[in-house]
Scaffold this motif. Structure first.
Motif, PDB file in Angstrom:
ATOM      1  N   SER A 188      -4.544 -14.936  10.800  1.00 23.02           N
ATOM      2  CA  SER A 188      -3.995 -14.267  11.755  1.00 23.02           C
ATOM      3  C   SER A 188      -2.534 -14.151  11.418  1.00 23.02           C
ATOM      4  O   SER A 188      -1.894 -12.995  11.551  1.00 23.02           O
ATOM      5  CB  SER A 188      -4.320 -14.310  13.152  1.00 23.02           C
ATOM      6  N   ILE A 189      -1.874 -15.324  11.249  1.00 23.25           N
ATOM      7  CA  ILE A 189      -0.406 -15.445  11.038  1.00 23.25           C
ATOM      8  C   ILE A 189      -0.096 -14.718   9.772  1.00 23.25           C
ATOM      9  O   ILE A 189       0.605 -13.732   9.733  1.00 23.25           O
ATOM     10  CB  ILE A 189       0.146 -16.729  11.024  1.00 23.25           C
ATOM     11  N   LEU A 190      -1.044 -14.802   8.780  1.00 23.44           N
ATOM     12  CA  LEU A 190      -0.795 -14.199   7.376  1.00 23.44           C
ATOM     13  C   LEU A 190      -0.881 -12.720   7.602  1.00 23.44           C
ATOM     14  O   LEU A 190      -0.018 -11.931   6.957  1.00 23.44           O
ATOM     15  CB  LEU A 190      -1.619 -14.685   6.186  1.00 23.44           C
ATOM     16  N   ILE A 191      -1.876 -12.252   8.151  1.00 32.55           N
ATOM     17  CA  ILE A 191      -2.213 -10.885   8.230  1.00 32.55           C
ATOM     18  C   ILE A 191      -1.103 -10.138   9.117  1.00 32.55           C
ATOM     19  O   ILE A 191      -0.572  -9.125   8.619  1.00 32.55           O
ATOM     20  CB  ILE A 191      -3.620 -10.671   8.909  1.00 32.55           C
ATOM     21  N   ALA A 192      -0.451 -10.844  10.243  1.00 30.76           N
ATOM     22  CA  ALA A 192       0.212 -10.237  10.885  1.00 30.76           C
ATOM     23  C   ALA A 192       1.764 -10.235  10.165  1.00 30.76           C
ATOM     24  O   ALA A 192       2.326  -9.111  10.166  1.00 30.76           O
ATOM     25  CB  ALA A 192       0.682 -11.154  12.437  1.00 30.76           C
ATOM     26  N   VAL A 193       1.999 -11.173   9.349  1.00 33.75           N
ATOM     27  CA  VAL A 193       3.240 -11.045   8.616  1.00 33.75           C
ATOM     28  C   VAL A 193       3.040  -9.939   7.543  1.00 33.75           C
ATOM     29  O   VAL A 193       3.991  -9.131   7.341  1.00 33.75           O
ATOM     30  CB  VAL A 193       3.604 -12.451   7.938  1.00 33.75           C
ATOM     31  N   ALA A 194       1.963  -9.947   6.782  1.00 37.70           N
ATOM     32  CA  ALA A 194       1.662  -8.802   6.008  1.00 37.70           C
ATOM     33  C   ALA A 194       1.715  -7.440   6.406  1.00 37.70           C
ATOM     34  O   ALA A 194       2.482  -6.565   6.023  1.00 37.70           O
ATOM     35  CB  ALA A 194       0.474  -9.236   5.175  1.00 37.70           C
ATOM     36  N   LEU A 195       1.352  -7.477   7.641  1.00 43.22           N
ATOM     37  CA  LEU A 195       1.248  -6.037   8.464  1.00 43.22           C
ATOM     38  C   LEU A 195       2.342  -5.464   8.847  1.00 43.22           C
ATOM     39  O   LEU A 195       3.026  -4.329   8.739  1.00 43.22           O
ATOM     40  CB  LEU A 195       0.406  -6.138   9.696  1.00 43.22           C
ATOM     41  N   ASN A 196       3.483  -6.444   9.119  1.00 43.24           N
ATOM     42  CA  ASN A 196       4.613  -6.475   9.556  1.00 43.24           C
ATOM     43  C   ASN A 196       5.857  -6.025   8.525  1.00 43.24           C
ATOM     44  O   ASN A 196       6.626  -5.449   8.817  1.00 43.24           O
ATOM     45  CB  ASN A 196       5.301  -7.615  10.386  1.00 43.24           C
ATOM     46  N   SER A 197       5.379  -6.482   7.297  1.00 45.37           N
ATOM     47  CA  SER A 197       6.235  -6.190   6.357  1.00 45.37           C
ATOM     48  C   SER A 197       6.013  -4.809   5.430  1.00 45.37           C
ATOM     49  O   SER A 197       6.703  -4.397   4.684  1.00 45.37           O
ATOM     50  CB  SER A 197       6.368  -7.363   5.337  1.00 45.37           C
ATOM     51  N   ILE A 198       4.707  -4.150   5.766  1.00 45.31           N
ATOM     52  CA  ILE A 198       4.667  -2.993   5.197  1.00 45.31           C
ATOM     53  C   ILE A 198       4.724  -1.962   6.270  1.00 45.31           C
ATOM     54  O   ILE A 198       4.923  -2.035   7.267  1.00 45.31           O
ATOM     55  CB  ILE A 198       2.964  -2.846   4.889  1.00 45.31           C
ATOM     56  N   GLU A 199       5.126  -0.637   5.649  1.00 47.11           N
ATOM     57  CA  GLU A 199       5.532   0.444   6.628  1.00 47.11           C
ATOM     58  C   GLU A 199       4.452   1.461   6.599  1.00 47.11           C
ATOM     59  O   GLU A 199       3.758   2.099   7.757  1.00 47.11           O
ATOM     60  CB  GLU A 199       6.787   0.963   6.160  1.00 47.11           C
ATOM     61  N   ARG A 200       4.077   1.776   5.489  1.00 45.00           N
ATOM     62  CA  ARG A 200       2.921   2.966   5.344  1.00 45.00           C
ATOM     63  C   ARG A 200       1.577   2.200   5.594  1.00 45.00           C
ATOM     64  O   ARG A 200       1.372   0.943   5.346  1.00 45.00           O
ATOM     65  CB  ARG A 200       2.789   3.439   3.915  1.00 45.00           C
ATOM     66  N   LEU A 201       0.728   2.932   6.302  1.00 45.03           N
ATOM     67  CA  LEU A 201      -0.734   2.516   6.647  1.00 45.03           C
ATOM     68  C   LEU A 201      -0.744   1.516   7.408  1.00 45.03           C
ATOM     69  O   LEU A 201      -1.781   0.804   7.728  1.00 45.03           O
ATOM     70  CB  LEU A 201      -1.286   2.190   5.404  1.00 45.03           C
ATOM     71  N   ARG A 202       0.349   1.047   8.240  1.00 52.82           N
ATOM     72  CA  ARG A 202       0.236  -0.284   8.904  1.00 52.82           C
ATOM     73  C   ARG A 202      -0.509   0.006  10.116  1.00 52.82           C
ATOM     74  O   ARG A 202      -1.452  -0.658  10.511  1.00 52.82           O
ATOM     75  CB  ARG A 202       1.929  -0.439   9.622  1.00 52.82           C
ATOM     76  N   GLY A 203      -0.461   1.284  10.809  1.00 51.83           N
ATOM     77  CA  GLY A 203      -1.218   1.627  11.832  1.00 51.83           C
ATOM     78  C   GLY A 203      -2.681   1.908  11.398  1.00 51.83           C
ATOM     79  O   GLY A 203      -3.487   1.241  12.136  1.00 51.83           O
ATOM     80  N   PHE A 204      -2.923   2.196  10.344  1.00 57.12           N
ATOM     81  CA  PHE A 204      -4.457   2.159   9.882  1.00 57.12           C
ATOM     82  C   PHE A 204      -4.951   1.018   9.816  1.00 57.12           C
ATOM     83  O   PHE A 204      -5.987   0.690  10.246  1.00 57.12           O
ATOM     84  CB  PHE A 204      -4.258   2.920   8.508  1.00 57.12           C
ATOM     85  N   PHE A 205      -4.135  -0.121   9.173  1.00 60.82           N
ATOM     86  CA  PHE A 205      -4.852  -1.595   8.967  1.00 60.82           C
ATOM     87  C   PHE A 205      -4.793  -2.218  10.402  1.00 60.82           C
ATOM     88  O   PHE A 205      -5.731  -2.884  10.729  1.00 60.82           O
ATOM     89  CB  PHE A 205      -3.875  -2.327   8.062  1.00 60.82           C
TER      90      PHE A 205
END
Lengths: 408, 301
Positions: B88-105
């Motif tokens: 969950s840490i890895l996914i959260a950091v990854a999600l936080n670093s992208i802008e496009r499609l963040r809401g989708f993921f």
């Protein structure tokens, strides 16, 4: 004495007792510690580092546009900015808030990418270099100390990133901490420090990697008045001792005037004037600069030029070689003297006694058009509010009423 | 300031309904559980017992089925918690670093949280079906039975872990993501100026500043994992009261499952289930206390 002489001296002192031991033993043993120390602070390293210090900064046609995402509206924060910051000087970047001075600083640091223009450190074009490769130290307005690290860890962080050996990193950190006088606070966390101490830690962290340029973003704005005066002197001292080219951003003209070697005045992203503080004060290039510097602000009196005469309120004050036009007459409060034969007649609206001097607030035409004159209390002792008063003035500026351009 | 005489009735009205409901459905049962656990051979309906003692605890702790359930539960905790937290840490950091499609993921990862557990169990039963499951055909495994009668302990355990981790990610990602977004961006600017590599920024800035959230998610996932029950039922359950609700021979029965079964076992006094609950409570309490102690030096508030 430069900072490196000091470092050298400091570690010479520390080595002395070892040097005092028998020479043979030292030669045989090659005491690991002392060799390390020599390797770290040998003249070669210092010379190499010294070359980095005090570099000239040149901005050429620097421009930054921000595009608002929704409306696609372009805001020009910095507009074709040309300026050269001399090596080893402390330069204040001065302007009202929103004038683009912080943006300029961030572009120099590499955190913002300019839209156009180039940035040179000496002969190196650093425009496209990332921040960590530029050799800069940046002190943020709110310091941005890492809250979970001790003072020591904060200062050592840049060195660890550079993979400096731990022992050397600790020594350099300790040296920097002592330079900014927080050597005894190394094990505290940032939230256990006062604002001034945090500021010092931030400066130490910025300086510890021996940057070529030190950048300070509104360094004193988060401090109370007394600390501000103190830190002002501190920044001046640290800059002198290190000889590092330093740019600091401020909106406080007094702050900029008091410690800068040179000040750069900007407004709306455009450079207005760059010179020694006193020169900018005495010879402002335009009305904006004249108004921005000095406290109380310069008096601007509306007038006009007619047939080579400068006329205020229907009275001729000066003979000038200018074309007919409306003008703004600029006279600083301290330029006035009370003189019964003076050319400028006014009515006293208010008297503010400040010890030896008195601030006279006087009006020319009607009570709404007032100006301030700082005069010796002696010269107005017989005068009261409502009385007529005549002034002479030792100096004046004439500005174009529309463009603010300086005419005289 | 709130003064009792003047404002007491206002507070009472505001707090009353909740307190009443909690008293009846939370506080009373908790107290009663503790009391029942110490009443020997207590008959719930007639209300008679054979005095106070630790007979129930002796029964529970000497029951091989309880020890089996405890072993199962501990294994699930030890495997699922670290994997869930780290993922969950890895996914959260990854999600936080992208802008496009963040809401989708974000939505995709959050879906299991809002989906019915039984529905998820059915989906898993389909995916891991012996004959026409997606999993077997995707990895070309042939007719391997994962959740049916012919499964083995470790196969069933594997599916349970996949389910638990995937299902647990949602909430933790949301919590960690909000934690990440609360970290002042200027620390990252400062780190960039200081020349920190991406890995060092993650290790030295992100993780420490996120540590309160990480501690929170770790503790809650420990507690959640110790209470695991519904996920096993939804994967293996054949309906309430069926003997194989926790896999063939109830091999994946958990502590909570054991307690639940004891409640309905004919001839077993309620005190046995209560004692099981108290033991679980003590285990969770101890682990939480240890975590708080251990993390004191590592968490930066």
């Amino acid at each position: 004495m430069g900072i490196f002489d000091k470092i050298k001296e400091k570690f010479k002192k520390k080595e002395k007792p070892q040097a005092g031991d028998s020479k043979e033993v030292k030669e045989k043993d090659l005491a690991l510690e002392s060799t390390k120390e020599e390797a770290v602070f040998d003249t070669e390293t210092i010379k190499k580092d010294m070359k980095n210090m005090g570099v000239e900064i040149r901005l050429e046609g620097l421009t930054k546009e921000f595009v608002e995402k929704k409306t696609n509206r372009i805001t020009v924060a910095v507009d074709n900015f040309d300026v050269t910051i001399p090596a080893g000087k402390l330069v204040g970047l001065l302007g009202p808030s929103g004038c683009g001075k912080s943006t300029t600083l961030y572009m120099i640091s590499g955190l913002h990418q300019p839209t156009a223009g180039r940035i040179y450190f000496g002969d190196d074009d650093v425009t496209n270099l990332p921040p960590e490769k530029r050799g800069i130290g940046l002190v943020f307005q709110n310091y941005s100390l890492y809250p979970h690290m001790t003072v020591k860890q904060n200062i050592m962080f840049p060195l660890e990133n550079m993979k400096v050996p731990k022992e050397e990193a600790e020594k350099r950190a300790q040296y920097m901490a002592e330079l900014v006088q927080i050597g005894d606070l190394m094990n505290r966390k940032p939230n256990q420090l006062s604002g001034g101490q945090q500021q010092r830690v931030a400066i130490a962290r910025a300086l510890v990697k021996m940057p070529r340029v030190l950048l300070l973003d509104e360094p004193l704005s988060n401090l109370d008045a007394r600390l501000r005066m103190q830190m002002r002197e501190e920044i001046r001292r640290i800059q002198r001792e290190t000889g590092i080219t330093t740019i600091f951003v401020t909106h406080d003209q007094e702050e900029a005037m008091s410690i800068s070697d040179e000040i750069v005045v900007m407004k709306d992203g455009v450079l207005h004037q760059k010179d020694k503080p006193q020169h900018v004060y005495n010879e402002p290039v335009d009305e904006f600069v004249a108004k921005f510097l000095g406290n109380p602000p310069i008096n601007i009196i509306e007038g006009k030029i007619e047939d080579g005469k400068l006329i205020v309120n229907g009275k001729v004050l000066e003979k000038v070689k200018l074309e007919d036009q409306p003008i703004h007459l600029g006279i600083r409060a301290e330029f006035f003297q009370v003189d019964p034969k003076g050319r400028l007649e006014a009515e006293i609206e208010f008297l503010e006694h400040i010890g030896r001097d008195t601030m006279v607030i006087a009006s020319i035409e009607d009570a709404s058009k007032t100006f301030k004159a700082l005069v010796s209390a002696q010269t107005i002792k017989d005068l009261e509010v409502g009385h007529k008063i005549r002034f002479n003035y030792s100096s004046y500026f004439v500005f174009n009423a529309e463009t603010g351009e300086r005419l005289i | 300031m709130l003064e009792w005489k003047k404002d007491g009735w206002k507070a009472a009205i505001a707090l009353g309904p909740t307190l009443l409901i909690m008293a009846v459905f939370t506080f009373y049962p908790i107290v009663n559980t503790f009391i029942m656990a110490f009443r020997n051979n207590y008959k719930f309906l007639s209300g008679v017992d054979e005095g106070f003692g630790i007979q129930n605890f002796v029964t529970v702790l000497s029951d091989p089925r309880f020890l089996g359930a405890l072993k199962n539960t501990l294994l699930m905790v030890v495997v699922s918690v670290p994997i869930t937290v780290i993922l969950s840490i890895l996914i959260a950091v990854a999600l936080n670093s992208i802008e496009r499609l963040r809401g989708f993921f974000q939505t995709i990862f959050f879906l299991p949280y809002v989906t019915n557990t039984i529905a998820l169990g059915l989906v898993f039963n389909t995916v891991f079906h012996k004959d026409f499951g997606l999993f077997n055909s995707l990895f070309n495994l042939g007719a391997v039975d994962w959740l049916g009668a012919e499964t083995t302990y470790w196969r069933a355990f594997f599916v349970l872990m996949v389910y638990t981790v995937w299902n647990g990610l949602a909430f933790k990602i949301i919590v960690l993501l909000s934690g990440l977004q609360n970290i002042d961006k200027q620390y990252y600017q400062a780190a960039a100026i200081d020349g920190a590599s991406k890995w060092r920024i993650f290790r030295k800035i992100t993780i420490p500043l996120l540590s309160p959230m990480i501690l929170y998610t770790t503790i809650t996932s420990f507690i959640g994992a110790f209470k695991v029950y519904t996920s096993v039922i939804s994967l293996f359950g054949k309906g309430a009261g069926a003997s194989n609700s926790f896999g063939p021979d109830n091999m994946l029965i958990t502590v909570v499952g054991y307690i639940y079964n004891k409640l309905w076992e004919a001839g077993t006094p309620f005190g046995v289930a209560s004692a099981g609950s108290v033991i679980l409570f003590v285990i969770i309490l101890l682990i939480t206390l240890i975590q708080r102690r251990v993390s004191k030096s590592r968490v930066h508030y």
